[in-house]
Scaffold this motif. Structure first.
Motif, PDB file in Angstrom:
ATOM      1  N   ILE A 134       0.841  -1.197   0.000  1.00  0.00           N
ATOM      2  CA  ILE A 134       0.000   0.000   0.000  1.00  0.00           C
ATOM      3  C   ILE A 134       0.878   1.250   0.000  1.00  0.00           C
ATOM      4  O   ILE A 134       0.659   2.184  -0.780  1.00  0.00           O
ATOM      5  CB  ILE A 134      -0.967   0.007   1.206  1.00  0.00           C
ATOM      6  N   ALA A 135       1.895   1.275   0.855  1.00  0.00           N
ATOM      7  CA  ALA A 135       2.809   2.420   0.885  1.00  0.00           C
ATOM      8  C   ALA A 135       3.540   2.571  -0.443  1.00  0.00           C
ATOM      9  O   ALA A 135       3.764   3.688  -0.908  1.00  0.00           O
ATOM     10  CB  ALA A 135       3.806   2.272   2.034  1.00  0.00           C
ATOM     11  N   LYS A 136       3.906   1.450  -1.059  1.00  0.00           N
ATOM     12  CA  LYS A 136       4.609   1.517  -2.352  1.00  0.00           C
ATOM     13  C   LYS A 136       3.727   2.165  -3.411  1.00  0.00           C
ATOM     14  O   LYS A 136       4.210   2.981  -4.203  1.00  0.00           O
ATOM     15  CB  LYS A 136       5.060   0.130  -2.806  1.00  0.00           C
ATOM     16  N   VAL A 137       2.447   1.822  -3.436  1.00  0.00           N
ATOM     17  CA  VAL A 137       1.528   2.417  -4.419  1.00  0.00           C
ATOM     18  C   VAL A 137       1.368   3.913  -4.150  1.00  0.00           C
ATOM     19  O   VAL A 137       1.432   4.733  -5.076  1.00  0.00           O
ATOM     20  CB  VAL A 137       0.156   1.700  -4.399  1.00  0.00           C
ATOM     21  N   ILE A 138       1.176   4.271  -2.884  1.00  0.00           N
ATOM     22  CA  ILE A 138       0.995   5.683  -2.541  1.00  0.00           C
ATOM     23  C   ILE A 138       2.256   6.475  -2.865  1.00  0.00           C
ATOM     24  O   ILE A 138       2.194   7.539  -3.501  1.00  0.00           O
ATOM     25  CB  ILE A 138       0.596   5.829  -1.055  1.00  0.00           C
ATOM     26  N   ARG A 139       3.414   5.968  -2.461  1.00  0.00           N
ATOM     27  CA  ARG A 139       4.674   6.672  -2.777  1.00  0.00           C
ATOM     28  C   ARG A 139       4.934   6.697  -4.277  1.00  0.00           C
ATOM     29  O   ARG A 139       5.446   7.690  -4.803  1.00  0.00           O
ATOM     30  CB  ARG A 139       5.837   6.008  -2.039  1.00  0.00           C
ATOM     31  N   GLY A 140       4.585   5.610  -4.965  1.00  0.00           N
ATOM     32  CA  GLY A 140       4.761   5.561  -6.411  1.00  0.00           C
ATOM     33  C   GLY A 140       3.934   6.613  -7.142  1.00  0.00           C
ATOM     34  O   GLY A 140       4.288   7.039  -8.239  1.00  0.00           O
ATOM     35  N   ALA A 141       2.836   7.039  -6.529  1.00  0.00           N
ATOM     36  CA  ALA A 141       2.013   8.100  -7.112  1.00  0.00           C
ATOM     37  C   ALA A 141       2.635   9.478  -6.888  1.00  0.00           C
ATOM     38  O   ALA A 141       2.157  10.462  -7.432  1.00  0.00           O
ATOM     39  CB  ALA A 141       0.610   8.061  -6.498  1.00  0.00           C
ATOM     40  N   GLY A 142       3.696   9.528  -6.077  1.00  0.00           N
ATOM     41  CA  GLY A 142       4.368  10.803  -5.827  1.00  0.00           C
ATOM     42  C   GLY A 142       3.998  11.445  -4.504  1.00  0.00           C
ATOM     43  O   GLY A 142       4.327  12.605  -4.260  1.00  0.00           O
ATOM     44  N   ILE A 143       3.317  10.705  -3.641  1.00  0.00           N
ATOM     45  CA  ILE A 143       2.895  11.233  -2.346  1.00  0.00           C
ATOM     46  C   ILE A 143       3.923  10.835  -1.288  1.00  0.00           C
ATOM     47  O   ILE A 143       4.365   9.695  -1.243  1.00  0.00           O
ATOM     48  CB  ILE A 143       1.497  10.701  -1.983  1.00  0.00           C
ATOM     49  N   THR A 144       4.282  11.780  -0.434  1.00  0.00           N
ATOM     50  CA  THR A 144       5.253  11.523   0.627  1.00  0.00           C
ATOM     51  C   THR A 144       4.547  10.979   1.865  1.00  0.00           C
ATOM     52  O   THR A 144       3.507  11.500   2.265  1.00  0.00           O
ATOM     53  CB  THR A 144       5.997  12.825   0.991  1.00  0.00           C
ATOM     54  N   ILE A 145       5.125   9.941   2.431  1.00  0.00           N
ATOM     55  CA  ILE A 145       4.660   9.392   3.702  1.00  0.00           C
ATOM     56  C   ILE A 145       5.799   9.559   4.698  1.00  0.00           C
ATOM     57  O   ILE A 145       6.912   9.098   4.445  1.00  0.00           O
ATOM     58  CB  ILE A 145       4.299   7.899   3.587  1.00  0.00           C
ATOM     59  N   THR A 146       5.531  10.207   5.804  1.00  0.00           N
ATOM     60  CA  THR A 146       6.518  10.375   6.864  1.00  0.00           C
ATOM     61  C   THR A 146       6.120   9.483   8.025  1.00  0.00           C
ATOM     62  O   THR A 146       4.966   9.512   8.462  1.00  0.00           O
ATOM     63  CB  THR A 146       6.572  11.846   7.332  1.00  0.00           C
ATOM     64  N   GLU A 147       7.070   8.686   8.493  1.00  0.00           N
ATOM     65  CA  GLU A 147       6.828   7.807   9.632  1.00  0.00           C
ATOM     66  C   GLU A 147       7.716   8.255  10.786  1.00  0.00           C
ATOM     67  O   GLU A 147       8.922   8.379  10.627  1.00  0.00           O
ATOM     68  CB  GLU A 147       7.168   6.352   9.279  1.00  0.00           C
ATOM     69  N   ASN A 148       7.107   8.487  11.937  1.00  0.00           N
ATOM     70  CA  ASN A 148       7.834   8.831  13.149  1.00  0.00           C
ATOM     71  C   ASN A 148       7.624   7.696  14.139  1.00  0.00           C
ATOM     72  O   ASN A 148       6.506   7.493  14.612  1.00  0.00           O
ATOM     73  CB  ASN A 148       7.327  10.163  13.715  1.00  0.00           C
ATOM     74  N   TRP A 149       8.705   6.944  14.393  1.00  0.00           N
ATOM     75  CA  TRP A 149       8.644   5.745  15.235  1.00  0.00           C
ATOM     76  C   TRP A 149       9.141   6.050  16.637  1.00  0.00           C
ATOM     77  O   TRP A 149      10.142   6.752  16.813  1.00  0.00           O
ATOM     78  CB  TRP A 149       9.524   4.657  14.659  1.00  0.00           C
ATOM     79  N   THR A 150       8.472   5.473  17.621  1.00  0.00           N
ATOM     80  CA  THR A 150       8.974   5.391  18.987  1.00  0.00           C
ATOM     81  C   THR A 150       8.760   3.970  19.446  1.00  0.00           C
ATOM     82  O   THR A 150       7.838   3.280  18.992  1.00  0.00           O
ATOM     83  CB  THR A 150       8.264   6.361  19.953  1.00  0.00           C
ATOM     84  N   SER A 151       9.640   3.510  20.319  1.00  0.00           N
ATOM     85  CA  SER A 151       9.498   2.140  20.800  1.00  0.00           C
ATOM     86  C   SER A 151       9.584   2.112  22.307  1.00  0.00           C
ATOM     87  O   SER A 151      10.232   2.960  22.927  1.00  0.00           O
ATOM     88  CB  SER A 151      10.566   1.234  20.184  1.00  0.00           C
ATOM     89  N   THR A 152       8.900   1.126  22.856  1.00  0.00           N
ATOM     90  CA  THR A 152       8.973   0.848  24.285  1.00  0.00           C
ATOM     91  C   THR A 152       9.409  -0.590  24.428  1.00  0.00           C
ATOM     92  O   THR A 152       9.119  -1.430  23.574  1.00  0.00           O
ATOM     93  CB  THR A 152       7.617   1.074  24.974  1.00  0.00           C
ATOM     94  N   PRO A 153      10.127  -0.917  25.504  1.00  0.00           N
ATOM     95  CA  PRO A 153      10.596  -2.294  25.667  1.00  0.00           C
ATOM     96  C   PRO A 153       9.442  -3.243  25.944  1.00  0.00           C
ATOM     97  O   PRO A 153       8.465  -2.897  26.594  1.00  0.00           O
ATOM     98  CB  PRO A 153      11.556  -2.224  26.856  1.00  0.00           C
ATOM     99  N   LEU A 154       9.606  -4.465  25.442  1.00  0.00           N
ATOM    100  CA  LEU A 154       8.622  -5.520  25.715  1.00  0.00           C
ATOM    101  C   LEU A 154       8.808  -6.048  27.117  1.00  0.00           C
ATOM    102  O   LEU A 154       9.856  -6.088  27.660  1.00  0.00           O
ATOM    103  CB  LEU A 154       8.787  -6.677  24.732  1.00  0.00           C
TER     104      LEU A 154
END
Length: 154
Positions: A134-154
Motif C-alpha cells: 500500500i505504501a509503495k503504491v501511494i509513494r509511487g504516485a508521488g505522495i510523501t509518507i513520513t513515519e515517526n517511530w517510537t518504541s517501548t521495551p517488551l
C-alpha cells in the motif's frame, strides 16, 4: 532482507454492491465490509469513506508488514499503535477540478512495544518501505509518507 517463500502472485477477486449513491458493500473471500459516506455528505455513516478506507489500508499494511519483518529477523514486536494524519484536497472528489495528488503530508506516528535494538528497528523501517504494497503504491504516485517511530521495551 525478506526472502519470498510463497507464490509470487495470487489471484484477488472482490465483488461489490452499490446499495445507495454513498454506500457500497464489498465482499472478498468470506468477509464483507461497508464503505459509506458520513451523514453530512449524504451517507448513512455505516463504514469508513473511500478515502478513509485507503488511509486505513496504509495503517493495516504498516502493522502487518512490520510484524512479518520483525518475525523474520527474530525480533519480538508487540502491540503497535499508529496515528495517521493527512491533508486531503477534496476539490476532485467534489467534482470542482482535477487534482493530481489528492493527498499530501501523510504522517504516521508509530509506537511499538519491541525487544528490537535501535539498529534492528532501523532495519525494520527500511524493509517496511521496500515491502508494504500500500505504501509503495501511494509513494509511487508521488505522495510523501513520513513515519515517526517510537518504541517501548517488551
Amino acid at each position: 532482507m525478506v526472502k519470498m517463500t510463497a507464490k509470487p502472485t495470487v489471484p484477488m477477486a472482490m465483488t461489490a454492491i452499490g446499495e445507495t449513491h454513498a454506500r457500497s458493500r464489498i465482499t472478498s473471500r468470506d468477509v464483507t465490509a461497508t464503505i459509506d459516506e458520513p451523514e453530512a455528505r449524504g451517507g448513512t455513516n455505516q463504514g469508513l469513506s473511500p478515502t478513509e478506507t485507503l488511509m486505513s489500508s496504509l495503517i493495516g499494511c504498516t502493522n502487518v508488514i512490520s510484524h512479518r519483518i520483525a518475525e523474520k529477523m527474530g525480533v519480538e514486536m508487540g502491540e503497535m499503535q499508529i496515528a495517521l494524519s493527512a491533508e486531503f484536497h477534496r476539490m476532485g472528489a467534489m467534482l470542482e477540478e482535477e487534482i493530481d495528488l489528492p493527498f499530501s503530508n501523510i504522517a504516521m506516528q508509530i509506537e511499538v512495544a519491541t525487544n528490537a535494538t535501535p539498529d534492528q528497528l532501523e532495519a525494520i523501517k527500511t524493509d517496511l518501505a521496500k515491502y508494504c504494497p500500500i505504501a509503495k503504491v501511494i509513494r509511487g504516485a508521488g505522495i510523501t509518507i513520513t513515519e515517526n517511530w517510537t518504541s517501548t521495551p517488551l
